[in-house]
Motif scaffolding. Structure first.
Motif, mmCIF file in Angstrom:
data_model
loop_
_atom_site.group_PDB
_atom_site.id
_atom_site.type_symbol
_atom_site.label_atom_id
_atom_site.label_comp_id
_atom_site.label_asym_id
_atom_site.label_seq_id
_atom_site.Cartn_x
_atom_site.Cartn_y
_atom_site.Cartn_z
ATOM 1 N N VAL A 251 0.732 -1.177 -0.029
ATOM 2 C CA VAL A 251 -0.068 -0.135 0.265
ATOM 3 C C VAL A 251 0.803 1.423 0.024
ATOM 4 C CG1 VAL A 251 -1.632 1.445 1.402
ATOM 5 C CG2 VAL A 251 -2.058 -1.206 1.048
ATOM 6 N N ASP A 252 1.923 1.381 0.717
ATOM 7 C CA ASP A 252 2.990 2.491 0.801
ATOM 8 C C ASP A 252 3.634 2.621 -0.338
ATOM 9 O OD1 ASP A 252 2.108 3.395 3.317
ATOM 10 O OD2 ASP A 252 3.553 2.166 4.348
ATOM 11 N N ALA A 253 4.133 1.481 -1.024
ATOM 12 C CA ALA A 253 4.513 1.310 -2.253
ATOM 13 C C ALA A 253 3.637 2.162 -3.399
ATOM 14 C CB ALA A 253 5.131 0.135 -2.689
ATOM 15 N N TYR A 254 2.535 1.682 -3.437
ATOM 16 C CA TYR A 254 1.593 2.344 -4.343
ATOM 17 C C TYR A 254 1.520 3.662 -4.146
ATOM 18 C CZ TYR A 254 -2.505 1.546 -7.296
ATOM 19 O OH TYR A 254 -3.524 1.523 -8.212
ATOM 20 N N ASN A 257 4.062 5.849 -5.316
ATOM 21 C CA ASN A 257 3.981 5.813 -6.910
ATOM 22 C C ASN A 257 3.075 6.714 -7.137
ATOM 23 O OD1 ASN A 257 6.044 4.050 -8.201
ATOM 24 N ND2 ASN A 257 5.047 2.357 -7.097
ATOM 25 N N TYR A 258 1.890 6.797 -6.715
ATOM 26 C CA TYR A 258 0.909 7.617 -6.870
ATOM 27 C C TYR A 258 1.176 8.928 -6.640
ATOM 28 C CZ TYR A 258 -4.106 9.168 -7.027
ATOM 29 O OH TYR A 258 -5.328 10.027 -7.379
ATOM 30 N N LEU A 259 1.817 9.433 -5.579
ATOM 31 C CA LEU A 259 2.202 10.709 -5.207
ATOM 32 C C LEU A 259 3.220 11.234 -6.492
ATOM 33 C CD1 LEU A 259 2.668 10.683 -1.577
ATOM 34 C CD2 LEU A 259 0.803 11.964 -2.763
ATOM 35 N N VAL A 289 -5.842 3.684 -2.071
ATOM 36 C CA VAL A 289 -4.580 4.479 -2.311
ATOM 37 C C VAL A 289 -4.750 5.947 -2.594
ATOM 38 C CG1 VAL A 289 -2.388 4.723 -3.486
ATOM 39 C CG2 VAL A 289 -3.147 2.357 -2.497
ATOM 40 N N GLU A 290 -5.857 6.004 -3.638
ATOM 41 C CA GLU A 290 -6.206 7.565 -4.075
ATOM 42 C C GLU A 290 -6.719 8.373 -2.880
ATOM 43 O OE1 GLU A 290 -8.963 9.564 -7.386
ATOM 44 O OE2 GLU A 290 -8.460 7.464 -7.460
ATOM 45 N N LYS A 292 -6.066 7.771 0.222
ATOM 46 C CA LYS A 292 -4.940 7.745 1.411
ATOM 47 C C LYS A 292 -4.085 9.018 0.790
ATOM 48 C CE LYS A 292 -1.524 5.778 3.999
ATOM 49 N NZ LYS A 292 -0.931 4.059 4.136
ATOM 50 N N ALA A 293 -3.791 9.208 -0.431
ATOM 51 C CA ALA A 293 -2.773 10.188 -1.061
ATOM 52 C C ALA A 293 -3.463 11.655 -1.099
ATOM 53 C CB ALA A 293 -2.564 9.958 -2.507
ATOM 54 N N ARG A 294 -4.975 11.724 -0.985
ATOM 55 C CA ARG A 294 -5.354 12.946 -0.864
ATOM 56 C C ARG A 294 -5.226 13.538 0.466
ATOM 57 N NH1 ARG A 294 -8.798 14.777 -4.757
ATOM 58 N NH2 ARG A 294 -9.346 13.291 -6.424
ATOM 59 N N GLN A 295 -5.009 12.715 1.541
ATOM 60 C CA GLN A 295 -4.826 13.282 3.088
ATOM 61 C C GLN A 295 -3.367 13.048 3.338
ATOM 62 O OE1 GLN A 295 -7.411 10.134 4.901
ATOM 63 N NE2 GLN A 295 -9.344 11.088 4.343
ATOM 64 N N TRP A 296 -2.523 12.899 2.366
ATOM 65 C CA TRP A 296 -1.024 12.449 2.792
ATOM 66 C C TRP A 296 -0.281 14.082 2.842
ATOM 67 C CZ3 TRP A 296 3.640 14.083 1.063
ATOM 68 C CH2 TRP A 296 5.006 13.262 1.829
#
Length: 492
Positions: A251-254, A257-259, A289-290, A292-296
């Motif tokens: 999940v973190d690797a994904y 990559n998404y960021l 993941v999408e 999670k990325a918005r909240q990162w």
């Protein structure tokens, strides 16, 4: 004597010679094997050949960065940090050694956490393991020989870095190891797509412990791997602390990559699709993941500027890059009332009276703040330093600075718009009872911001009542207009 007897003696002679020839061939073969084995360590091949330790095997450094510079230590460290933040492999190695206080003149800056950070950054840097040299075949067996020592000395440097990092981490508490990891994540997050791709590799089980390709010799050595050995034997000599600094997690690797893709990098998009195709379970995590990325948000607002006792402050040498950063900084000059910067400087103890204009600051006050940041003392308060003043005051607990910083992230003033970070700073100001922050939080929950704060009418009413009871009034309509615009805009 007959012709048959001659043939018999000739055949007998060749058979008699066959034994000694076979023995000679066997000896030569053993010599070759012995030479090959002698050139390998217990965990695989070693590329350095010279005896003499660091003097013989280390890569050279500029004299200006390795000589005695006790009286110019701060300038030398700042130069190294500038290069290290830009991804210079050797600057990162040198910083790791400096903060480890290998030299007596560096005892005043000794810091195992900071040393581990830069040693880890060097190991994660692909400048340290990407092949550079061509090779040529020499000798009767066609042995490969490097045309220069660059790859050899880098291999030795990485070998030593792994040993140093493992020794340092093994003596740390879990919290200290977390600090090392968080600082590395922050530094890499300032390097745009390349930094996020590196973070993805650090969490991807298909790569070595510091993101190296799986067949990289130094990666195998870090694992303690021996070809043909059982898994237990492979791990018996492993550098556990160094290898396990970053836990492998799809999940973190994904996520990273998404960021990387969100920065607009085309190559990152190709790598993301390749990551998704590598496993059905990975592709299935896309929606999670999408979100999670918005909240990162990065672990820090900017690099922790604390310093060892009697040492030199750590400086954040990351520099804004790209049109979005340039535009945001230009708005700092025209749209941010300087009084907010002045209040932040007063909170930090730099001034005793809040200045409402930049020319009200004295040269000594500006230089004191620049020294606090670890920046060159040029007596000029740059747009970035104005942003840093508000950020530093917010980090040190000023609820007013936290509210201002949240609005800056909402509006894209001084920093690119980032609604997850805006919500983060509104939340911190709210926890201190700031009435404007409470109203802002009520608006977030009333309108909803996709991926950051889900719409929650009940929560919005509760925050609005708290805001009213706290006496909030004059700027409510302005803040509401700002947040209404925020709620309609995508995060990036």
């Amino acid at each position: 004597m007959s012709e048959g007897d001659d043939k018999h003696r000739a055949g007998s002679g060749s058979r008699n010679m066959r034994g000694p020839l076979t023995a000679v061939a066997a000896i030569l073969a053993l010599a070759v094997v012995a030479g090959t084995v002698a050139s390998c360590g217990d965990r695989g091949p070693t590329f350095w050949r010279q005896s003499g330790g660091a003097n013989a095997n280390a890569c050279p450094r500029p004299a200006s960065l390795t000589g005695s510079e006790f009286n110019a230590q701060e300038a030398g460290l700042r130069a190294l940090r500038r290069a290290a933040f830009r991804g210079d492999f050797f600057a990162q190695l040198e910083l790791g050694q400096r903060y480890a206080a290998v030299r007596a003149t560096d005892k005043n800056i000794e810091d195992p956490i900071e040393s581990s950070v830069w040693t880890g950054m060097a190991l994660a840097n692909d400048q340290g393991y990407s092949p550079i040299n061509r090779v040529e075949r020499r000798g009767m067996f066609g042995r490969l020989r490097s045309l220069s020592r660059y790859d050899d000395c880098r291999a030795w440097e990485r070998h030593e870095a792994y040993n140093r990092l493992d020794a340092q981490l093994s003596r740390m508490s879990r919290d200290e190891q977390e600090e090392v990891r968080d600082r590395m994540i922050y530094i890499l997050s300032t390097q745009d797509a390349q930094g996020f791709r590196t973070l993805a590799r650090l969490h991807d089980s298909l790569f070595g412990p510091f993101g190296e390709p799986e067949d990289n010799p130094q990666g195998r050595e870090a694992y303690g791997r021996k070809d043909g050995a059982s898994r237990d034997e492979q791990w018996r000599g492993a550098r556990y602390s160094a290898v396990n600094l970053f836990q492998r997690n799809d999940v973190d690797a994904y996520l990273y990559n998404y960021l990387a893709v969100q920065t607009g990098d085309v190559g990152a998009y190709v790598l993301l699709k390749d990551f998704e195709r590598s496993s059905p379970s990975r592709a299935a995590s896309g929606a999670f993941v999408e979100a999670k990325a918005r909240q990162w948000v990065p672990p820090y607002e900017f690099y922790p500027n604390d310093a060892p006792a009697s040492g030199v402050p750590f400086s954040d040498e990351s520099r804004p890059r790209g049109d979005a950063y340039d535009y945001a900084l230009s708005r700092m000059q025209t749209e941010m009332p300087f009084v907010h910067v002045g209040r932040a400087l007063k909170y930090l103890g730099v001034v005793t009276v809040v200045p409402i204009e930049p020319n009200r600051l004295t040269k000594h006050e500006i230089e004191s703040f620049e020294a606090m940041l670890g920046h060159p003392m040029d007596s000029f308060l740059s747009p970035l330093e104005k942003v840093r003043a508000i950020q530093l005051a917010a980090m040190n607990g000023s609820s007013e600075a936290q509210l201002v910083l949240a609005v800056m992230y909402s509006e894209g003033i001084g920093v690119p718009a980032d609604y997850a970070r805006a919500f983060h700073w509104y939340s911190l100001a709210d926890k201190q009872g700031n009435p404007e922050a409470k109203f802002a939080m009520s608006t977030f929950f009333a309108l909803g911001v996709a991926g950051v704060a889900d719409q929650d009418k009940a929560e919005a009413v509760a925050y609005r009542i708290d805001s009213a009871l706290a006496g909030f009034g004059p700027s409510a309509s302005r803040l509401q207009a700002v947040l209404a615009q925020v709620s309609r805009s995508p995060r990036r």
